[in-house]
Design an enzyme around this catalytic site. Structure first.
Site, mmCIF file in Angstrom:
data_model
loop_
_atom_site.group_PDB
_atom_site.id
_atom_site.type_symbol
_atom_site.label_atom_id
_atom_site.label_comp_id
_atom_site.label_asym_id
_atom_site.label_seq_id
_atom_site.Cartn_x
_atom_site.Cartn_y
_atom_site.Cartn_z
ATOM 1 N N HIS A 169 -8.762 -38.350 -2.227
ATOM 2 C CA HIS A 169 -9.331 -39.466 -1.685
ATOM 3 C C HIS A 169 -10.485 -39.422 -0.635
ATOM 4 O O HIS A 169 -11.212 -40.366 0.100
ATOM 5 C CB HIS A 169 -8.707 -40.831 -1.623
ATOM 6 C CG HIS A 169 -7.907 -41.237 -2.830
ATOM 7 N ND1 HIS A 169 -6.620 -40.661 -3.099
ATOM 8 C CD2 HIS A 169 -8.327 -42.172 -3.911
ATOM 9 C CE1 HIS A 169 -6.317 -41.165 -4.182
ATOM 10 N NE2 HIS A 169 -7.175 -42.167 -4.882
ATOM 11 N N SER A 203 4.187 -48.075 -5.838
ATOM 12 C CA SER A 203 3.442 -48.295 -4.815
ATOM 13 C C SER A 203 3.248 -49.766 -4.294
ATOM 14 O O SER A 203 2.692 -50.169 -3.436
ATOM 15 C CB SER A 203 2.027 -47.910 -5.279
ATOM 16 O OG SER A 203 1.783 -46.487 -5.332
ATOM 17 N N CYS A 243 -3.528 -44.509 -2.206
ATOM 18 C CA CYS A 243 -3.599 -43.076 -1.868
ATOM 19 C C CYS A 243 -2.053 -42.699 -1.538
ATOM 20 O O CYS A 243 -1.389 -43.064 -0.496
ATOM 21 C CB CYS A 243 -4.387 -42.798 -0.715
ATOM 22 S SG CYS A 243 -4.213 -41.160 0.026
#
Length: 682
Positions: free
Chosen positions: A371, A326, A384
């Site tokens: 989320h 990420s 996310c």
């Protein structure tokens, strides 16, 4: 009975005598002509040639090796020194039977077959009068044994030669590198005149990258010598020119702090100045002692380093290709702005997974229940995955590839260090070329969160983070800050371009704000501080894939199957002075890697100027060292021949000598297995 003799023929006798005289005269004349011709050939037509050959029997031009340039950090702390050692040498002009001499020297100098092979390789290409080292770094016992019987080895001498010494040992090993003996391959490519009398050449790191300006220019000395090569008289001298001194952008104290964070761990840390591209710290852990290689590493020591599961010789910071996880979401998110696919108000509903149209396969989010409503800002803070699954589906792999390559992914950064890996940003063309198969839609989804075939080096992550901190200004990472010496060389210490972005400066600022919230309240909140704002992004890269429908169970995995933890960030967020990229192999998650970044930010922004870390007995004044170890002067008891002598010696710093005893990871080369279920756990 009377015997009758023929009457004497006086005319015939005169004729014979005359012929003999003429023949003799002609013979003498011919021989005299030959002698005169040969004399003219030697003394008139080839006078210069044979005079030179005659002089070479007693007058020799001996090469003088130049001293290698010193290497300093940005504050003038000495990182690479020159130190004299004793060496046994000989030249082809002084020894008739070299093989016999070597055979008799074996027990005296304890020569190994490697020593002999290396010497024979070098002596073949050397000049006849050039002295070539048989063995470097002789011990006191070697010298004592030879001195007792040196009369048995006419032409063999004990000379003093300069060699390299790295006072901080493994602390800078992967970035500075080391020098070693010139090998057969290098002999074929180097300028033999330039390296006359020299045994060492840069092998890796800065020592190799800047070999041409570190080496210097050799000189020579004309001497009169006897038949055994003993110098009788010095006739003339041309001094060698010492190589340039290098001043690197590295900071000793920051390197110590970064190294301490990885002590006992496998991974890499890179810190950069985002305004100039200067590398402030580069650590690859575990490390090794470069002093072992300078005069020839033993087979035992090399086998240990080569076969060690932790691969201490492997430069993870520059060569390690890891799934970035990420950490790339800030850059990728800005790509959605660039292509007008999203804006800061665009929101998606996250149920905890994403499925491609017409496909029941679920690409899961790291939060099973999802989320809820997620926009670009929130997608960074909570990391996310579903948001980026959808964005990648809209963007497509071709646009993703074009955009992300502007940040340096899939390309070499151009750093001034050798053997850099380019990592991999995959594309349909790449897959068809390398695997002879078509690109699948699901592969695009995996790439969007830094998984699948996507790999990046810690250096690439640091550069991409610096570009993000610069709001799109491109910088090339480099370690050379300045040089001093005979050769003119000036490094470039400034941004060198701007990436193409269709958004505005406000978009960059909003992404900075999102990265600040990652640290203030999101996945990186463990390192928030009231002293300054950190903008960051955590990442977790899978090493072992998870099958569809299965749950990640850490307790069932071995230590080397655990996920890699990654973190990228810069600070202060409003006016960046330092950008950091961290990869902790098998560190479990990005939050753990973020913890390693906090001491690095603190030292650079809070401690460095007031209380800098320096080697014992030294201090920094006016930005440069004012006391301590001087070039060519080792501290008392340093033990240059001892592998343990080169441990960092700051009293506030942990020892790094145990790093090379840690075990390696199958993910160290970090081409970790792509996830069957692309999922990022921050």
């Amino acid at each position: 009975m009377k015997q009758h003799f023929p009457l004497k023929n006086g005319q015939e006798e005169k004729r014979i005598y005359r012929n003999r005289v003429v023949f003799s005269i002609i013979t003498v004349i011919v021989l005299m002509l030959l002698l005169v011709s040969r004399y003219a050939y030697l003394q008139i037509f080839n006078y210069q040639t044979f005079t030179t050959a005659s002089d070479q029997n007693r007058i020799r031009l001996q090469p003088l090796a130049p001293a290698r340039g010193y290497i300093y950090d940005r504050n003038g702390i000495l990182l690479a020194d020159n130190y004299p050692v004793f060496s046994a040498t000989l030249s082809r002009a002084d020894v008739e039977d070299i093989d016999d001499t070597l055979r008799r020297l074996v027990p005296v100098l304890e020569l190994t077959q490697e020593d002999i092979d290396r010497f024979k390789s070098r002596i073949k290409t050397s000049k006849k009068t050039e002295r070539v080292a048989i063995k470097l770094n002789l011990t006191e016992n070697d010298i004592a044994r030879f001195s007792e019987i040196k009369h048995q080895f006419p032409g063999v001498k004990i000379d003093t030669q300069m060699t390299r010494y790295y006072p901080h040992g493994e602390l800078f090993a992967h970035v500075i590198g080391y020098v070693g003996r010139i090998n057969d391959k290098e002999l074929k490519s180097i300028d033999k005149d330039l390296y006359a009398g020299t045994n060492l050449i840069g092998k890796i790191g800065v020592e190799k990258s800047y070999e041409d300006i570190l080496h210097g220019v050799p000189g020579n000395e004309s001497v009169e010598a006897d038949a055994h090569g003993n110098v009788l008289r010095h006739l003339g001298r041309k001094d060698p020119v010492r190589g340039n001194d290098l001043f690197l952008s590295l900071d000793y104290g920051l390197q110590m702090i970064a190294s301490e964070q990885l002590a006992g761990r496998r991974g890499a840390i890179i810190a950069m100045d985002p305004n100039t591209g200067e590398i402030l710290s580069l650590v690859s852990s575990p490390s090794f002692n470069p002093n072992l290689f300078v005069t020839g590493i033993s087979t035992k020591d090399y086998s240990y380093l080569r076969d060690n599961l932790d691969q201490p010789l492997y430069n993870r910071a520059v060569q390690g290709a890891y799934p970035p996880g990420s950490t790339i979401k800030p850059m990728f998110g800005l790509g959605g702005i660039h292509y007008n696919l999203i804006d800061w108000g665009t929101a998606i509903a996250d149920p905890g997974y994403f499925s491609l149209p017409g496909d029941s396969h679920r690409f899961r989010d790291h939060k099973k229940t999802g989320h809820g409503a997620v926009n670009l800002h929130k997608s960074q803070v909570v990391s996310c995955d579903t948001f980026f699954y959808i964005l990648s589906y809209r963007m497509g792999i071709e646009k993703m590839n074009t955009w992300m390559r502007q940040f340096g992914f899939g390309e070499k950064t151009g750093v001034d260090l050798p053997s850099e890996s380019s990592g991999l940003y995959p594309s349909p063309e790449w897959k068809m070329r390398t695997r002879n198969s078509k690109w699948l839609r699901g592969e695009t989804i995996s790439v969007s969160i830094g998984q699948g075939a996507f790999t990046a080096t810690p250096l690439q992550l640091a550069m991409a983070t610096a570009i993000t901190a610069n709001k799109g200004s491109h910088v090339t990472p480099h370690v050379l800050r300045d040089t001093k010496g005979a050769k003119a060389f000036k490094p470039h210490n400034a941004p060198d371009g701007k990436i193409q972005f269709n958004g505005t400066a406000e978009d960059w600022s909003k992404m900075h704000d999102a990265m600040v919230d990652v640290v203030q309240s999101g996945t990186g909140k463990g390192i928030r501080t009231p002293m300054y704002l950190i903008a960051g992004k955590t990442g977790t890269a899978q090493v072992k894939s998870i099958a569809q429908g299965k749950k990640y169970n850490e307790s069932l995995l071995t230590e080397r199957q655990l996920d890699h933890g990654l973190f990228v960030g810069f600070a202060p967020a409003d006016k960046p002075q330092i950008a950091v990229a961290i990869v902790w192999e098998n560190g479990r998650h990005g939050g753990s890697a973020a913890q390693l970044a906090k001491p690095i930010f603190d030292y650079w922004l809070l401690t460095r100027k007031k209380n800098p870390i320096v080697p014992s007995g030294q201090q920094i004044s006016g930005g440069l060292m004012t006391a301590g170890i001087k070039p060519g002067e080792l501290p008392s008891g340093s033990g240059i021949l001892s592998p343990d002598a080169a441990t960092p010696h700051n009293q506030n710093s942990a020892s790094h000598s145990n790093q090379s005893n840690q075990s390696n990871s199958n993910g160290s080369r970090a081409n970790a297995a792509s996830s069957a279920q692309a999922v990022e756990r921050d």
